[in-house]
Design a protein around this motif. Structure first.
Motif, PDB file in Angstrom:
ATOM      1  N   ASN A  38     -74.070  17.763   1.521  1.00 37.24           N
ATOM      2  CA  ASN A  38     -73.440  17.239   0.245  1.00 37.24           C
ATOM      3  C   ASN A  38     -72.711  15.612   1.040  1.00 37.24           C
ATOM      4  OD1 ASN A  38     -73.354  19.018  -1.741  1.00 37.24           O
ATOM      5  ND2 ASN A  38     -72.219  20.265  -0.575  1.00 37.24           N
ATOM      6  N   ASP A  39     -72.408  15.673   2.280  1.00 32.93           N
ATOM      7  CA  ASP A  39     -71.816  14.632   2.836  1.00 32.93           C
ATOM      8  C   ASP A  39     -72.265  14.668   4.409  1.00 32.93           C
ATOM      9  OD1 ASP A  39     -70.023  12.422   2.609  1.00 32.93           O
ATOM     10  OD2 ASP A  39     -68.709  13.582   3.691  1.00 32.93           O
ATOM     11  N   SER A  41     -70.381  12.187   7.426  1.00 35.02           N
ATOM     12  CA  SER A  41     -69.512  11.241   7.723  1.00 35.02           C
ATOM     13  C   SER A  41     -69.260  11.085   9.102  1.00 35.02           C
ATOM     14  CB  SER A  41     -68.105  11.766   7.122  1.00 35.02           C
ATOM     15  OG  SER A  41     -67.773  12.998   7.493  1.00 35.02           O
ATOM     16  N   ASP A  59     -78.631   8.124   7.733  1.00 32.48           N
ATOM     17  CA  ASP A  59     -77.585   9.054   7.183  1.00 32.48           C
ATOM     18  C   ASP A  59     -77.291   9.202   5.927  1.00 32.48           C
ATOM     19  OD1 ASP A  59     -74.538   7.392   7.029  1.00 32.48           O
ATOM     20  OD2 ASP A  59     -76.413   6.315   8.091  1.00 32.48           O
ATOM     21  N   GLU A  63     -77.841  12.941   2.844  1.00 29.07           N
ATOM     22  CA  GLU A  63     -76.866  13.350   1.721  1.00 29.07           C
ATOM     23  C   GLU A  63     -77.785  13.886   0.690  1.00 29.07           C
ATOM     24  OE1 GLU A  63     -74.139  10.376   1.105  1.00 29.07           O
ATOM     25  OE2 GLU A  63     -72.929  10.612   3.152  1.00 29.07           O
ATOM     26  N   LYS A 139     -69.642  23.679   7.532  1.00 27.54           N
ATOM     27  CA  LYS A 139     -69.558  22.230   8.417  1.00 27.54           C
ATOM     28  C   LYS A 139     -69.639  22.321   9.648  1.00 27.54           C
ATOM     29  CE  LYS A 139     -65.408  19.100   9.072  1.00 27.54           C
ATOM     30  NZ  LYS A 139     -64.023  19.047   8.864  1.00 27.54           N
ATOM     31  N   TYR A 155     -71.358  16.966   9.181  1.00 29.50           N
ATOM     32  CA  TYR A 155     -72.202  17.288   8.051  1.00 29.50           C
ATOM     33  C   TYR A 155     -71.578  18.516   7.428  1.00 29.50           C
ATOM     34  CZ  TYR A 155     -75.424  15.416  11.580  1.00 29.50           C
ATOM     35  OH  TYR A 155     -76.165  14.725  12.597  1.00 29.50           O
ATOM     36  N   GLU A 156     -71.558  18.202   6.015  1.00 30.85           N
ATOM     37  CA  GLU A 156     -70.634  19.116   5.234  1.00 30.85           C
ATOM     38  C   GLU A 156     -71.629  19.700   4.139  1.00 30.85           C
ATOM     39  OE1 GLU A 156     -66.704  18.626   3.930  1.00 30.85           O
ATOM     40  OE2 GLU A 156     -66.664  16.875   5.184  1.00 30.85           O
TER      41      GLU A 156
END
Length: 160
Positions: A38-39, A41, A59, A63, A139, A155-156
């Motif tokens: 999902n994300d 960051s 990156d 996502e 995570k 990384y989520e």
């Protein structure tokens, strides 16, 4: 605005065959299946970052990517959606969970393979620290150096 390209050479990994602990086996079982990233960051630093991750894509391309981990033969893949910025398609991996000695944490490690399960990375791969893992969320993080400062890439994931 600070634009940096991080070349993610997280670490060279030599995979060895050894038995795994009950904790690592339990984490493997939880990871097994389909996930959505999902994300992505960046922590421990300020600014805007543009990064090439896993020597593969930027990156932003990761996502929304679809990840699949098969625990019975330690293979899997992640799929990038094609776009003007992203070279889409499947990336095949061999993965495992390793325990880090001394600090009671575990890492997800993987290397790239081809469709016939042959190593295409020359034995090198990537290790991501497992920060949090539940039946529905994961995570992961990895540390890289940028201009002499440590930056954590986070990384989520959510389970499909």
């Amino acid at each position: 605005m600070k634009k940096l390209i991080l070349l993610m050479g997280v670490c060279a990994i030599t995979f060895s065959s050894c038995s795994i602990s009950k904790e690592a086996r339990a984490k493997r079982n939880m990871i097994s299946g389909s996930w959505i990233l999902n994300d992505v960051s960046f922590a421990n630093n300020t600014g805007n970052f543009k990064a090439v991750l896993f020597n593969d894509v930027e990156d932003i391309c990761l996502e929304g990517s679809d990840w699949f981990f098969r625990d019975n033969n330690s293979t899997g893949r992640y799929t990038i959606s094609p776009s003007t910025l992203c070279n889409g398609g499947d990336r095949f991996i061999r993965w495992s969970v390793v325990e880090r000695e001394g600090n009671n944490s575990s890492q997800l490690q993987f290397k790239f393979i081809d469709e016939k399960l042959k190593d295409i990375s020359g034995g090198t791969g990537y290790r991501l620290t497992i920060e949090n893992l539940t039946e529905q969320a994961m995570k992961l993080s990895s540390n890289v150096m940028v201009d002499g400062s440590s930056v954590s890439v986070v990384y989520e994931f959510s389970k499909k």
